[in-house]
Motif scaffolding. Structure first.
Motif, PDB file in Angstrom:
ATOM      1  N   THR A 417     -35.937   7.470  13.916  1.00 47.90           N
ATOM      2  CA  THR A 417     -36.753   6.702  12.972  1.00 47.90           C
ATOM      3  C   THR A 417     -36.888   7.444  11.641  1.00 47.90           C
ATOM      4  O   THR A 417     -37.225   8.626  11.610  1.00 47.90           O
ATOM      5  CB  THR A 417     -38.143   6.459  13.568  1.00 47.90           C
ATOM      6  N   GLY A 418     -36.610   6.727  10.551  1.00 46.09           N
ATOM      7  CA  GLY A 418     -36.736   7.306   9.218  1.00 46.09           C
ATOM      8  C   GLY A 418     -35.513   8.049   8.734  1.00 46.09           C
ATOM      9  O   GLY A 418     -35.442   8.413   7.557  1.00 46.09           O
ATOM     10  N   GLU A 419     -34.531   8.283   9.603  1.00 40.34           N
ATOM     11  CA  GLU A 419     -33.328   9.013   9.229  1.00 40.34           C
ATOM     12  C   GLU A 419     -32.267   8.040   8.721  1.00 40.34           C
ATOM     13  O   GLU A 419     -32.151   6.919   9.193  1.00 40.34           O
ATOM     14  CB  GLU A 419     -32.793   9.800  10.417  1.00 40.34           C
ATOM     15  N   GLN A 420     -31.483   8.505   7.763  1.00 42.02           N
ATOM     16  CA  GLN A 420     -30.387   7.704   7.219  1.00 42.02           C
ATOM     17  C   GLN A 420     -29.114   8.543   7.229  1.00 42.02           C
ATOM     18  O   GLN A 420     -29.121   9.705   6.836  1.00 42.02           O
ATOM     19  CB  GLN A 420     -30.715   7.252   5.792  1.00 42.02           C
ATOM     20  N   ARG A 433     -29.259   3.528   9.684  1.00 49.55           N
ATOM     21  CA  ARG A 433     -30.671   3.896   9.559  1.00 49.55           C
ATOM     22  C   ARG A 433     -31.341   3.850  10.931  1.00 49.55           C
ATOM     23  O   ARG A 433     -31.088   2.934  11.714  1.00 49.55           O
ATOM     24  CB  ARG A 433     -31.404   2.950   8.601  1.00 49.55           C
ATOM     25  N   HIS A 436     -37.520   1.478  12.932  1.00 48.93           N
ATOM     26  CA  HIS A 436     -38.959   1.584  13.133  1.00 48.93           C
ATOM     27  C   HIS A 436     -39.393   0.548  14.163  1.00 48.93           C
ATOM     28  O   HIS A 436     -38.784  -0.524  14.289  1.00 48.93           O
ATOM     29  CB  HIS A 436     -39.714   1.332  11.820  1.00 48.93           C
ATOM     30  N   THR A 438     -41.170  -1.952  14.314  1.00 47.88           N
ATOM     31  CA  THR A 438     -41.855  -2.789  13.339  1.00 47.88           C
ATOM     32  C   THR A 438     -42.948  -3.660  13.959  1.00 47.88           C
ATOM     33  O   THR A 438     -44.024  -3.835  13.391  1.00 47.88           O
ATOM     34  CB  THR A 438     -40.818  -3.697  12.638  1.00 47.88           C
ATOM     35  N   THR A 446     -47.520   1.392  15.758  1.00 51.04           N
ATOM     36  CA  THR A 446     -47.145   0.883  14.443  1.00 51.04           C
ATOM     37  C   THR A 446     -47.891   1.656  13.379  1.00 51.04           C
ATOM     38  O   THR A 446     -48.843   2.388  13.649  1.00 51.04           O
ATOM     39  CB  THR A 446     -47.485  -0.613  14.325  1.00 51.04           C
ATOM     40  N   GLU A 451     -44.446   6.341  16.587  1.00 52.90           N
ATOM     41  CA  GLU A 451     -43.691   7.498  17.058  1.00 52.90           C
ATOM     42  C   GLU A 451     -42.213   7.315  16.742  1.00 52.90           C
ATOM     43  O   GLU A 451     -41.764   6.256  16.340  1.00 52.90           O
ATOM     44  CB  GLU A 451     -43.893   7.673  18.562  1.00 52.90           C
ATOM     45  N   THR A 452     -41.468   8.368  16.930  1.00 62.94           N
ATOM     46  CA  THR A 452     -40.044   8.331  16.627  1.00 62.94           C
ATOM     47  C   THR A 452     -39.274   7.620  17.732  1.00 62.94           C
ATOM     48  O   THR A 452     -39.486   7.869  18.912  1.00 62.94           O
ATOM     49  CB  THR A 452     -39.513   9.764  16.475  1.00 62.94           C
ATOM     50  N   HIS A 473     -31.855   0.726  18.582  1.00 70.35           N
ATOM     51  CA  HIS A 473     -32.836   1.318  17.666  1.00 70.35           C
ATOM     52  C   HIS A 473     -32.180   1.863  16.395  1.00 70.35           C
ATOM     53  O   HIS A 473     -32.378   3.020  16.009  1.00 70.35           O
ATOM     54  CB  HIS A 473     -33.626   2.415  18.369  1.00 70.35           C
TER      55      HIS A 473
END
Length: 538
Positions: A417-420, A433, A436, A438, A446, A451-452, A473
């Protein structure tokens, strides 16, 4: 195609399994077709009992395991010198063949995990004929593993001859009885090397240490000078890159020089055993490595000194040229770093032992064109383990995967999560990507409490403007520097015996959340590529 999809009834005599370079990839060829090993290694003792294995074979078939990495032991095959019993091997071949499963067979001969516990009793009891390795207590090193098993000296010609005779007998037996090639590849010994010291200090070993470095080693090191592993090159050059001399004169007298000495001893030993097997039944043969240096084991002897660790690949390739590859057993956290160290044009990637991880399987197959991936202790994994779910998803896709490996149109990823991340596949730039949670559907929470999520997948270019993506994911998008790229059509589905089986056509929110799932989903992308040329007058 995957061994799990090969009907048992159609198997018959065919060309021997082999490794071929096809386009951008080295591939294992079985029944004259590229083959991907979606496998698992059994625990060391499982195959010693056909009764114990009976329900295990059923579970592995149900789980979608197409290749089983299993064991043949010198201890059971030659319990008395010259008397051979192939009962356990024959049962493995019979049970696997009945389920359409292939076998990679491990030979636990004189060496298994840097000791000799699998050598028969008649070998271990005769220390005059088969002397033991010796360690210097003043130079002893300790690591995470106890040095308490028997270890025979690798410098014993009598041992090499006996080991090779037994292995040759096994391979002759397979050549005669396994005409359908259920056994597709063979490992010679297991994680060889010496623990507790950087070299054997027995009389046989001391005599070899004082003798000259074999000209074959030095000549081929010189021939490889431009591509030689930098560690080996630096160690050799510190003594002046001599073309002749004793081991101490050429490489020095420290533990690092002694590791090269032991690597030559073990590689040439394995070569003698392997040649006996190849002469009888020329399947691909390989050796595996207990990794080192690694945290907590940075000295030779804390990991098996002389084994085929990555910096010893050149020494091993010169010493054991009959081997098709050298394979890392990966229990360290730096999975891709380990594969980077082994990924060479002259060394196809195969992972015979590893921590169970679907993400690592996809990284190996996608980014290193691996012949296969095989977690250890496969029979202990629950039926719904992520590795089995991954195998069941990938098995019908194996023709696409193997074709994409050959064309170098494949990419594996692991993202959170959050990584590109970015990848280049053909003419396309791909952005990946981490997803999340969502809508709070996956127990990750949320907003600030989220969490990741661990995402992973495999991206295959299956046409000029088409991709098949297997992922969870994560989200993927495509771009080109010379054009505008849109998603023209997005469809999830599966692959069956007749090809693509469509399910939902995805649009709206699902264009962005196609892989918002704990399970791998298979989605086909058809792209629309438009000219990036500005309109007149704009």
């Amino acid at each position: 195609m995957s061994g799990a999809t090969t009907p048992t009834s159609t198997r018959g005599p065919s060309a021997l399994p082999r490794i071929e370079r096809r386009g951008a990839a080295a591939q294992l060829i079985v029944d004259d077709r590229p083959y991907l090993m979606l496998g698992g290694e059994l625990h060391n003792s499982s195959a010693s009992s056909p009764a114990y294995m009976q329900p295990v074979w059923d579970r592995l078939e149900t789980a979608g395991v197409g290749t089983v990495v299993s064991v043949a032991t010198w201890q059971l095959i030659e319990p008395e010198e010259g008397e051979f019993d192939f009962t356990t091997v024959d049962d493995q071949v019979r049970q696997a063949r009945a389920r359409g499963i292939r076998i990679v067979l491990l030979w636990f001969g004189a060496y298994k995990n840097a000791d000799s516990a699998y050598a028969p009793s008649w070998v271990r009891r005769d220390e005059t004929r088969f002397p033991r390795a010796e360690r210097d207590p003043l130079r002893a090193v300790s690591g995470r593993f106890a040095v308490d098993g028997p270890i025979l000296s690798v410098f014993s010609d009598a041992l090499a001859d006996a080991d090779a005779r037994a292995f040759g007998a096994l391979m002759r037996h397979l050549a005669e009885t396994d005409t359908e090639h259920t056994v597709i590849m063979v490992q010679v010994e297991n994680e060889v090397g010496l623990l507790g010291d950087s070299r054997d200090r027995s009389p046989l070993a001391d005599a070899a240490w004082r003798g000259p470095v074999p000209p074959r080693l030095l000549d081929q090191l010189a021939e490889r000078s431009a591509s030689l592993d930098p560690w080996v090159r630096d160690l050799w050059s510190r003594q002046g890159s001599l073309a002749a001399g004793t081991w101490a004169e050429v490489f020095g007298e420290d533990r690092l020089a002694e590791e090269i000495f032991m690597a030559w001893a073990f590689s040439t030993y394995v070569e003698r055993v392997a040649r006996a097997g190849i002469a009888a039944h020329p399947l691909p043969h390989y050796a595996n490595a207990w990794l080192g240096p690694q945290p907590g084991a940075d000295l030779p002897g804390q990991y098996p000194s002389g084994g085929p660790v990555s910096r010893m690949i050149d020494i091993w390739q010169i010493g054991a040229p009959s081997l098709s590859l050298l394979a890392p057993d990966i229990y360290v956290t730096d999975f891709t770093g380990t594969l980077d160290a082994y990924a060479r044009a002259d060394n196809p990637i195969f992972i015979p032992e590893a921590i169970p991880s679907a993400a690592n399987a996809l990284l190996a197959v996608g980014n290193y064109h691996a012949l296969g991936f095989s977690p250890f202790g496969i029979e202990d994994l629950p039926t719904d383990h992520e590795v089995f779910r991954c195998y069941r998803t990938l098995t019908p896709l194996t023709p696409l995967i193997l074709d994409a490996q050959e064309r170098d149109r494949i990419h594996g990823f692991s993202v959170v999560t959050g990584e590109q991340q970015h990848a280049r596949i053909g003419d396309f730039d791909v952005t990946i990507r981490g997803a999340h949670d969502t809508f709070g559907l996956f127990g990750a929470g949320t907003g600030a409490a989220a969490e990741t999520l661990a995402g992973y997948g495999l991206i295959l270019q299956t046409g000029p403007e088409e991709f098949t993506v297997v992922a969870r994911h994560a989200s993927v998008s495509f771009a080109r520097a010379d054009a505008v790229v849109e998603v023209d059509h997005l469809q999830e589905g599966t692959y069956g015996p007749e090809g693509w089986v469509p399910r939902r056509t995805l649009n709206g929110d699902e264009r962005y959340f196609a892989f918002q799932s704990n399970d791998l989903r298979v989605v086909r992308y058809r792209l629309l590529v438009r000219s990036a040329t500005p309109l007149p007058g704009s």
